[in-house]
Design a protein around this motif. Structure first.
Motif, PDB file in Angstrom:
ATOM      1  N   TRP A 181      -6.419   8.716   2.243  1.00  0.00           N
ATOM      2  CA  TRP A 181      -7.200   8.297   3.403  1.00  0.00           C
ATOM      3  C   TRP A 181      -8.471   9.121   3.556  1.00  0.00           C
ATOM      4  CZ3 TRP A 181      -7.394   4.045   5.919  1.00  0.00           C
ATOM      5  CH2 TRP A 181      -6.266   3.241   6.089  1.00  0.00           C
ATOM      6  N   ARG A 212      -8.882  -0.940   2.938  1.00  0.00           N
ATOM      7  CA  ARG A 212      -8.225  -0.245   4.044  1.00  0.00           C
ATOM      8  C   ARG A 212      -6.871  -0.866   4.363  1.00  0.00           C
ATOM      9  NH1 ARG A 212     -13.782  -0.335   5.898  1.00  0.00           N
ATOM     10  NH2 ARG A 212     -14.663   1.764   5.594  1.00  0.00           N
ATOM     11  N   GLN A 213      -6.779  -2.189   4.248  1.00  0.00           N
ATOM     12  CA  GLN A 213      -5.480  -2.844   4.465  1.00  0.00           C
ATOM     13  C   GLN A 213      -4.464  -2.395   3.414  1.00  0.00           C
ATOM     14  OE1 GLN A 213      -6.299  -7.054   4.466  1.00  0.00           O
ATOM     15  NE2 GLN A 213      -7.505  -6.979   6.377  1.00  0.00           N
ATOM     16  N   GLU A 250      -3.304   1.137   4.166  1.00  0.00           N
ATOM     17  CA  GLU A 250      -2.327   1.187   5.265  1.00  0.00           C
ATOM     18  C   GLU A 250      -0.983   0.637   4.815  1.00  0.00           C
ATOM     19  OE1 GLU A 250      -1.934  -0.092   9.958  1.00  0.00           O
ATOM     20  OE2 GLU A 250      -3.859  -0.195   8.924  1.00  0.00           O
ATOM     21  N   PRO A 309      -0.638   4.155   8.403  1.00  0.00           N
ATOM     22  CA  PRO A 309      -1.933   4.280   9.085  1.00  0.00           C
ATOM     23  C   PRO A 309      -2.539   5.654   8.887  1.00  0.00           C
ATOM     24  CG  PRO A 309      -0.129   4.389  10.659  1.00  0.00           C
ATOM     25  CD  PRO A 309       0.478   4.018   9.347  1.00  0.00           C
ATOM     26  N   GLY A 317      -0.918   8.978   9.947  1.00  0.00           N
ATOM     27  CA  GLY A 317       0.472   8.666  10.250  1.00  0.00           C
ATOM     28  C   GLY A 317       1.427   9.413   9.369  1.00  0.00           C
ATOM     29  N   ARG A 338       5.175   6.164   5.240  1.00  0.00           N
ATOM     30  CA  ARG A 338       4.420   5.079   4.643  1.00  0.00           C
ATOM     31  C   ARG A 338       5.255   3.828   4.626  1.00  0.00           C
ATOM     32  NH1 ARG A 338       4.283   6.312  -1.708  1.00  0.00           N
ATOM     33  NH2 ARG A 338       4.234   4.083  -1.713  1.00  0.00           N
TER      34      ARG A 338
END
Length: 556
Positions: free
Chosen positions: A83, A132-133, A136, A141, A144, A147
């Motif tokens: 990320w 990005r999808q 995630e 996220p 977060g 996973r």
């Protein structure tokens, strides 16, 4: 000449000239990329712009909306790193890992990934939204924990690249016999250095982006505050490397480019040296062995930080460690565990200082007491009082030579008569690098070496050459060089008279109770154990005129 993004989109028929002119006019008032402006205006879509960027940067394009990368690839990165850089491993080609990015400028990240993964890495372009999808979906996220879509939770502490980097650093340091690891940030990179046999050498250099995660992991392991970056911090890490249990003393210091970190490696399972292994000459060994068998009094070992004072005192304690003796030590920190000896760690934060622990010791009826260091008048006076009440006390002070130990105690405000009554002797020491036994060669001594060592014409000395055994340095391991001073009635009388320190030093030189450091190191150079360059690093020796002996001195 590389085409502009707008030109490529025009050639593809993805936009019109009017749309491009409108976007360029809008860009003059907003610091936004032209592709984003075209998407915002509805002139084209993200995927089209991403494909055009890929063509412009001569990179392959990957459509993440239609595929999900295999877990064996995505597991190579942890969530925070993926990320942070917005990169996703998507494929392998000829043992090269391909990662998806949405910005060609991310090429700088490749160096970081190549180092962490220890393999070749190249980029492919992807649309920002689908990337990005996918991130995630694979890693959860941003920020977060768990996973999604993973069949089993990963052991991040074992698989995180930064953790692998730290583990590898410890493994290398142990293999190189390093005593310290230095992590130093600079404007463009992070430098890693190991201290081997007292000398620092560069072990590695990493991208600047690695500094923050590297320091955060070390600070967490050492129990430090990761949010505090303005103040120095000290901590401790217990770590296993190459099958050995390490006690790692960790220190951080704010610098102009970020926090510098030094880790001191203490091997709990290392074999402590015996008195005979220290490198004492036969005469000094006989004197030392006799002094430490005395029933009471105080004995001091002096020298700068890292000169082996603690090792010398531990060797003495091992010699004295018998079932009919009670031995107590107070240290900061406890560096080695010795079976049969009670060892105490000071904690100044709760008032557990050297002086306070020492007072408590006296109620434990010990025979022998080790005080890690005499730092102030209170500790000095309590230690001396203990030596006057039937205890044998060992301690260290930071001075340049043996006579200066007395001067240091006087500077602390200890009454001269207490020093005269209690002090038995002082040992001062340095460490010099030992010539590698595998590659040292015998060569004629140079004229300067002959003058410094007072050698005749035609003399030979051992010189360093370098081999794989010593990593081409010519040296392997270190050996102690020593000077010692024994208190006698003449010196005690000088102190009783409370004369100035210079008078005491002059009397020491005249009394014959002092064996200078220079004498010992010259003997070790002549014996082929070390070199003149090492001698000059720890002492000051003036070249002798014809028929004279070298003039000794000690440098800071």
């Amino acid at each position: 000449m590389r085409k502009r993004l707008g030109e490529i989109l025009l050639e593809q028929g993805a936009i019109t000239e009017d749309q491009l002119r409108a976007a360029l006019a809008q860009q003059q008032n907003r610091s936004v990329l032209i592709g984003q402006l075209l998407v915002e205006a509805g002139a084209t879509d993200e995927a089209t712009v991403a494909r055009a960027l890929a063509k412009q940067a001569r990179l392959p394009f990957v459509d993440l909306a239609a595929r999900r990368p295999p877990a064996r690839l995505t597991d190579l990165l942890d969530a925070s790193l993926a990320w942070e850089h917005e990169v996703l491993p998507v494929a392998e080609k000829d043992d090269r890992l391909i990662v998806a990015v949405c910005d060609p400028a991310k090429a700088v990240v490749l160096d970081t990934l190549r180092f962490l993964l220890d393999r070749e890495v190249s980029m492919a372009m992807a649309s920002p939204g689908p990337l990005r999808q996918a991130l995630e979906l694979v890693y959860g996220p941003p920020g977060g924990g768990a996973r999604r879509g993973a069949e089993e939770p990963r052991k991040v502490s074992e698989e995180a690249p930064v953790v692998r980097l730290v583990n590898r650093m410890f493994e290398e340091a142990v293999a190189d016999r390093a005593s310290d690891i230095h992590i130093e940030p600079f404007a463009e990179m992070v430098r890693i250095r190991y201290r081997v046999d007292g000398s620092l050498r560069i072990a590695d250099q990493h991208p600047r982006e690695l500094h923050a995660p590297l320091l955060s992991h070390i600070k967490v392991s050492a129990g430090l505050d990761i949010a505090e970056k303005r103040k120095p911090q000290d901590g401790r890490i217990e770590h296993e490397a190459s099958g050995r249990s390490l006690d790692v003393r960790t220190s951080t210091l704010p610098t102009n480019h970020g926090e510098s970190c030094v880790m001191r490696l203490l091997d709990r399972e290392a074999n402590l040296l015996s008195l005979k292994d220290l490198g004492l000459s036969p005469r000094a060994l006989e004197w030392f062995s006799r002094i430490i068998e005395r029933p009471n009094g105080i004995f001091l070992v002096t020298g700068p930080t890292g000169s082996g004072k603690t090792t010398t005192l531990y060797a003495a304690l091992q010699t004295l460690n018998r079932s009919d003796r009670k031995i107590l030590t107070v240290e900061d920190p406890v560096e080695y565990r010795i079976k049969g000896i009670n060892q105490v760690q000071v904690h100044p934060q709760i008032g557990l200082t050297f002086a306070r622990v020492l007072r408590a010791f006296l109620r434990q009826a010990p025979n022998i007491v080790l005080v890690g260091e005499i730092r102030d008048r209170e500790t000095a006076e309590v230690a001396i009082q203990a030596s006057l009440t039937g205890h044998l006390v060992f301690s260290t002070v930071h001075t340049n030579d043996a006579p200066s130990a007395v001067t240091r105690l006087l500077d602390m405000g200890v009454p001269p008569f207490l020093i005269a009554t209690s002090l038995q002797g002082v040992l001062a020491q340095r460490l010099v690098r030992r010539l590698c036994p595998e590659c040292a060669v015998e060569e004629p001594a140079t004229p300067l070496e002959r003058r410094l060592l007072d050698l005749p014409e035609g003399s030979v000395l051992m010189h360093p050459r370098g081999c794989p055994n010593c990593r081409r340095s010519g040296f392997r391991g270190r050996i102690g060089v020593f000077e010692w001073m024994q208190m006698n009635e003449d010196l005690r009388e000088v102190l009783f008279q409370a004369a100035d320190p210079n008078a005491f030093r002059r009397r020491v030189a005249e009394s014959g109770a002092w064996s200078p450091l220079t004498q010992d190191v010259i003997e070790k150079v002549r014996a082929g154990q070390t070199t003149v360059s090492e001698m000059l690093r720890v002492t000051r020796v003036e070249p002798a005129e014809e028929g004279e002996s070298p003039s000794p001195g000690i440098e800071d």
